[in-house]
Design a protein around this motif. Structure first.
Motif, mmCIF file in Angstrom:
data_model
loop_
_atom_site.group_PDB
_atom_site.id
_atom_site.type_symbol
_atom_site.label_atom_id
_atom_site.label_comp_id
_atom_site.label_asym_id
_atom_site.label_seq_id
_atom_site.Cartn_x
_atom_site.Cartn_y
_atom_site.Cartn_z
ATOM 1 N N LEU A 143 20.692 -77.750 -8.343
ATOM 2 C CA LEU A 143 19.567 -78.595 -7.959
ATOM 3 C C LEU A 143 19.986 -79.621 -6.907
ATOM 4 O O LEU A 143 19.254 -79.867 -5.935
ATOM 5 N N HIS A 202 11.936 -73.465 -11.038
ATOM 6 C CA HIS A 202 12.873 -73.871 -12.087
ATOM 7 C C HIS A 202 12.206 -74.802 -13.085
ATOM 8 O O HIS A 202 12.307 -74.593 -14.303
ATOM 9 N N PHE A 203 11.495 -75.819 -12.590
ATOM 10 C CA PHE A 203 10.897 -76.776 -13.515
ATOM 11 C C PHE A 203 9.678 -76.197 -14.236
ATOM 12 O O PHE A 203 9.378 -76.603 -15.363
ATOM 13 N N TYR A 243 5.030 -85.102 -8.926
ATOM 14 C CA TYR A 243 6.181 -85.082 -8.025
ATOM 15 C C TYR A 243 5.758 -84.599 -6.640
ATOM 16 O O TYR A 243 5.011 -83.613 -6.514
ATOM 17 N N VAL A 247 11.368 -74.452 -17.055
ATOM 18 C CA VAL A 247 11.863 -75.429 -18.021
ATOM 19 C C VAL A 247 10.718 -75.933 -18.895
ATOM 20 O O VAL A 247 10.843 -76.021 -20.127
ATOM 21 N N CYS A 248 9.597 -76.271 -18.273
ATOM 22 C CA CYS A 248 8.449 -76.780 -19.036
ATOM 23 C C CYS A 248 7.881 -75.709 -19.961
ATOM 24 O O CYS A 248 7.592 -75.977 -21.139
ATOM 25 N N TYR A 277 13.423 -86.319 -12.829
ATOM 26 C CA TYR A 277 12.967 -85.088 -13.465
ATOM 27 C C TYR A 277 13.384 -84.966 -14.928
ATOM 28 O O TYR A 277 13.018 -83.990 -15.594
ATOM 29 N N ARG A 278 14.143 -85.937 -15.414
ATOM 30 C CA ARG A 278 14.640 -85.844 -16.781
ATOM 31 C C ARG A 278 13.512 -85.824 -17.811
ATOM 32 O O ARG A 278 13.640 -85.226 -18.874
ATOM 33 N N ILE A 308 10.812 -84.254 -17.840
ATOM 34 C CA ILE A 308 10.168 -82.958 -18.070
ATOM 35 C C ILE A 308 11.173 -81.882 -18.469
ATOM 36 O O ILE A 308 10.828 -80.706 -18.557
ATOM 37 N N CYS A 309 12.404 -82.282 -18.717
ATOM 38 C CA CYS A 309 13.438 -81.312 -19.091
ATOM 39 C C CYS A 309 13.588 -81.217 -20.620
ATOM 40 O O CYS A 309 13.229 -82.124 -21.342
ATOM 41 N N HIS A 318 3.153 -86.443 -15.344
ATOM 42 C CA HIS A 318 4.307 -86.407 -14.441
ATOM 43 C C HIS A 318 3.855 -85.794 -13.121
ATOM 44 O O HIS A 318 3.344 -84.667 -13.102
#
Length: 375
Positions: A303, A279-280, A246, A283-284, A371-372, A374-375, A244
């Protein structure tokens, strides 16, 4: 089962940058490390970046030295950082700092600890001081922590790697070193890399290509960086690796919490990219089995508001193109020049079906659905 997370700081950055005022809410990698809810050394470790005068030299599980300016310019010392990480994974040092330093000696003396007086050796012109031996080294203490608190054996069952700048490249180097080690080859590895930049002349295979032990790779890349010599690496990943990537508005330092308008110094002006990347990252890490204290826990509405603000500030990000960490800027035909594996390409060329989302570095900041995965 133990998930070990290794945090690699960037060039000139240390574990103490969670309190560095250059970053309005703490530099990302050091802040994430400070928020890890597990036991240091057993479940996580943070490693200072090249060019930091090796403040951790006394604690490393392998012998290193102060590379000074060559650490900043060429990354000298990151090989030892990777070997230190390998030794942490295995729970066994290959070197110990057995001699007391002057600081340690003075601290023990001031506390009234009964230790031998300092030994003075040599003539008055070439005088040397021997402060004595440590009864227990830092390395032995840390080895014991690992033995005590790692569950179901010393070798972890999963390794998570987080790194920025040359710390991101260090993640690539460590994953490849693990793949070449028969004892570590089969440990699944996850990587969260923020603008991994190796510097001029550092595009060898172990820095730009990854093997099958890397199960998931998440990378965020600074769209508006233009410094000469700051080409970032989008690694060539193995078939089967979830990859992934970005784009994010801002410069190299913007993505880890430097909110200045020029990406170097000044008041908080452009904090949104750093908040989204943090944030991500959280989350990861949580998805990879890490307990974190004080996560941002941004909502979808949060977000969306951050993304809209970045779009509204587009003109401010474009002004960043004239700034450079190395004085010179790239002749980029309007884009950042990057390294796709070992091949130089323009930023927007990095896309395709090997990535999720397939739009790769052309993904719109407004595309929340991207981004879904990696959530």
């Amino acid at each position: 089962m133990t998930a070990l997370t290794i945090f690699f700081c960037g060039t000139g950055s240390t574990k103490f940058d969670s309190q560095n005022p250059t970053y309005w809410n703490g530099e990302l990698v050091s802040t994430l490390a400070s928020h890890h809810g597990g036991r240091e050394f057993a479940e996580w470790v943070v490693i200072d970046g090249p060019g930091t005068s090796n403040l951790q030299a006394d604690e490393l599980f392998t012998q290193s030295k102060d590379y000074g300016l060559s650490g900043t310019l060429f990354g000298k010392g990151w090989g030892e950082n990777v070997q230190h990480a390998i030794n942490i994974i295995k729970g066994k040092c290959d070197w110990e700092r057995e001699k007391l330093t002057e600081t340690e000696y003075n601290r023990l003396k001031a506390a009234g600890i009964p230790i031998e007086d300092v030994i003075v050796e040599g003539s008055w012109m070439w005088r040397k001081y021997n402060y004595g031996d440590r009864s227990v080294t830092q390395q032995k203490l840390q080895e014991q922590i690992i033995k005590t608190f790692r569950k179901d054996g010393i070798i972890p069952t999963k390794v998570n790697l987080v790194g920025w700048s040359r710390g991101g490249i260090s993640c690539h180097m460590l994953a490849n070193a693990m793949f070449k080690d028969s004892a570590l080859k089969n440990i699944p590895v996850n990587i969260f890399a923020i603008d991994p930049v190796p510097g001029i002349g550092n595009f060898q295979e172990d820095k730009v290509k990854l093997n099958t032990n890397v199960k998931e790779y998440v990378g965020f890349y600074a769209r508006d960086e233009r410094s000469k010599g700051f080409s970032c690496v989008i690694p060539q990943t193995a078939t089967g690796t979830r990859t992934h990537i970005y784009p994010m508005p801002g410069r190299h330092g913007t993505l880890v919490g430097n909110a200045a308008a020029d990406g170097v110094s000044g008041p908080k002006a452009l904090a949104e990219p750093g908040r989204i990347v943090r944030h991500f990252a959280e989350v990861c890490l949580q998805r990879w089995g890490v307990r974190l204290n004080k996560p941002l826990n941004l909502t979808q509405a949060d977000l969306d508001n951050l993304r809209k603000t970045m779009v509204n500030d587009e003109a401010k990000y474009r002004l960043m193109h004239k700034y450079s960490y190395t004085y010179f800027t790239e002749l980029d035909q309007g884009e950042r020049y990057v390294s796709l594996g070992s091949k130089g390409v323009n930023f927007s060329a990095v896309k395709g079906t090997i990535y999720t989302p397939t739009t790769g570095l052309t993904t719109s900041v407004l595309d929340g659905a991207a981004y879904r995965s990696i959530c």
